[in-house]
Write a protein that holds these residues in place. Structure first.
Motif, PDB file in Angstrom:
ATOM      1  N   HIS A 101       2.507   2.725  24.500  1.00 16.76           N
ATOM      2  CA  HIS A 101       2.179   3.541  23.331  1.00 16.76           C
ATOM      3  C   HIS A 101       3.473   4.127  22.744  1.00 16.76           C
ATOM      4  O   HIS A 101       3.723   4.049  21.534  1.00 16.76           O
ATOM      5  CB  HIS A 101       1.199   4.639  23.734  1.00 16.76           C
ATOM      6  CG  HIS A 101       0.722   5.481  22.611  1.00 16.76           C
ATOM      7  ND1 HIS A 101      -0.110   6.550  22.795  1.00 16.76           N
ATOM      8  CD2 HIS A 101       0.957   5.454  21.274  1.00 16.76           C
ATOM      9  CE1 HIS A 101      -0.357   7.137  21.631  1.00 16.76           C
ATOM     10  NE2 HIS A 101       0.283   6.490  20.697  1.00 16.76           N
ATOM     11  N   PHE A 105       5.117   3.177  19.117  1.00 17.76           N
ATOM     12  CA  PHE A 105       5.338   4.252  18.151  1.00 17.76           C
ATOM     13  C   PHE A 105       6.810   4.289  17.732  1.00 17.76           C
ATOM     14  O   PHE A 105       7.127   4.464  16.557  1.00 17.76           O
ATOM     15  CB  PHE A 105       4.924   5.609  18.728  1.00 17.76           C
ATOM     16  CG  PHE A 105       5.187   6.748  17.789  1.00 17.76           C
ATOM     17  CD1 PHE A 105       4.305   7.019  16.745  1.00 17.76           C
ATOM     18  CD2 PHE A 105       6.321   7.535  17.913  1.00 17.76           C
ATOM     19  CE1 PHE A 105       4.550   8.057  15.851  1.00 17.76           C
ATOM     20  CE2 PHE A 105       6.575   8.571  17.026  1.00 17.76           C
ATOM     21  CZ  PHE A 105       5.683   8.831  15.994  1.00 17.76           C
ATOM     22  N   HIS A 125      -0.922   9.328  13.966  1.00 18.98           N
ATOM     23  CA  HIS A 125      -0.788   7.881  13.844  1.00 18.98           C
ATOM     24  C   HIS A 125      -1.985   7.237  14.545  1.00 18.98           C
ATOM     25  O   HIS A 125      -2.708   7.884  15.289  1.00 18.98           O
ATOM     26  CB  HIS A 125       0.529   7.389  14.462  1.00 18.98           C
ATOM     27  CG  HIS A 125       0.636   7.623  15.928  1.00 18.98           C
ATOM     28  ND1 HIS A 125       0.955   8.860  16.455  1.00 18.98           N
ATOM     29  CD2 HIS A 125       0.470   6.798  16.980  1.00 18.98           C
ATOM     30  CE1 HIS A 125       0.963   8.776  17.779  1.00 18.98           C
ATOM     31  NE2 HIS A 125       0.670   7.539  18.123  1.00 18.98           N
ATOM     32  N   PHE A 127      -3.352   4.041  16.999  1.00 19.14           N
ATOM     33  CA  PHE A 127      -2.882   3.058  17.955  1.00 19.14           C
ATOM     34  C   PHE A 127      -4.057   2.373  18.635  1.00 19.14           C
ATOM     35  O   PHE A 127      -5.145   2.924  18.731  1.00 19.14           O
ATOM     36  CB  PHE A 127      -1.932   3.678  18.991  1.00 19.14           C
ATOM     37  CG  PHE A 127      -2.597   4.584  19.994  1.00 19.14           C
ATOM     38  CD1 PHE A 127      -2.958   4.113  21.238  1.00 19.14           C
ATOM     39  CD2 PHE A 127      -2.841   5.911  19.690  1.00 19.14           C
ATOM     40  CE1 PHE A 127      -3.561   4.947  22.162  1.00 19.14           C
ATOM     41  CE2 PHE A 127      -3.436   6.751  20.595  1.00 19.14           C
ATOM     42  CZ  PHE A 127      -3.802   6.267  21.850  1.00 19.14           C
ATOM     43  N   CYS A 138       0.242  -2.547  22.989  1.00 25.70           N
ATOM     44  CA  CYS A 138      -0.146  -1.451  22.114  1.00 25.70           C
ATOM     45  C   CYS A 138       0.393  -1.713  20.718  1.00 25.70           C
ATOM     46  O   CYS A 138       1.552  -2.124  20.560  1.00 25.70           O
ATOM     47  CB  CYS A 138       0.373  -0.118  22.632  1.00 25.70           C
ATOM     48  SG  CYS A 138      -0.265   1.312  21.699  1.00 25.70           S
ATOM     49  N   CYS A 140       0.776   0.175  16.944  1.00 24.54           N
ATOM     50  CA  CYS A 140       0.752   1.486  16.274  1.00 24.54           C
ATOM     51  C   CYS A 140       0.937   1.311  14.776  1.00 24.54           C
ATOM     52  O   CYS A 140       1.681   0.439  14.332  1.00 24.54           O
ATOM     53  CB  CYS A 140       1.907   2.348  16.755  1.00 24.54           C
ATOM     54  SG  CYS A 140       1.526   3.428  18.113  1.00 24.54           S
TER      55      CYS A 140
END
Length: 155
Positions: A101, A105, A125, A127, A138, A140
């Motif tokens: 994550h 990001f 945000h 995700f 992940c 994002c």
């Protein structure tokens, strides 16, 4: 919509980058499309037809392509986050889910891991985390997170 491409591939970091950039160029329908990098190393397509993000492990390449800024990270699901990395970047959290994550990001933001864990925690945000083929992934974005898995283009 975010197009998600996963492909098995291994090689040197340069081989992996070349393969990933070839896939991005094929998605742009221009094998000569120019890929540049920001001062922080985030790749982008000259002319800005779409945004993309690339991540890889030693055996898998993941690419996210969208009409808006996007970040992606992929790691082996059983990867262990060291105590030092957890303390330095994740406020002590050793979860692989938290790491992918944070990495995705960071790529979305474009400042790499210097963006800081607290910024990820405080910045709104979207995700989506997936586990596929023994890997945690992940994606994002600040926009829509509808994912479309697409077959890796033949090059």
């Amino acid at each position: 919509m975010i197009k998600l491409i996963l492909t098995k591939f291994s090689g040197t970091p340069k081989d992996i980058s070349n393969r990933a950039y070839s896939i991005v160029r094929s998605m742009a329908l221009d094998k000569n499309a120019i890929i540049l990098k920001t001062s922080m190393g985030k790749p982008y397509l000259e002319g800005g037809e779409f945004h993309f993000s690339i991540s890889h492990t030693e055996s898998m390449i993941a690419i996210a392509i969208a009409p808006f800024n996007v970040g992606i990270d992929i790691e082996k699901a059983d990867r262990q986050i060291s105590e030092g990395v957890a303390k330095r970047f994740l406020d002590g959290n050793k979860s692989i889910s938290e790491w992918v994550h944070f990495e995705s990001f960071s790529k979305l933001h474009g400042d790499g891991i210097t963006v800081g864990y607290s910024k990820m925690k405080s910045t709104p945000h979207n995700f989506c985390e997936l586990e596929l083929f023994g890997h945690k992934l992940c994606v994002c974005s600040f926009g829509d997170l509808t994912l479309q898995m697409i077959q890796c283009p033949k090059l």
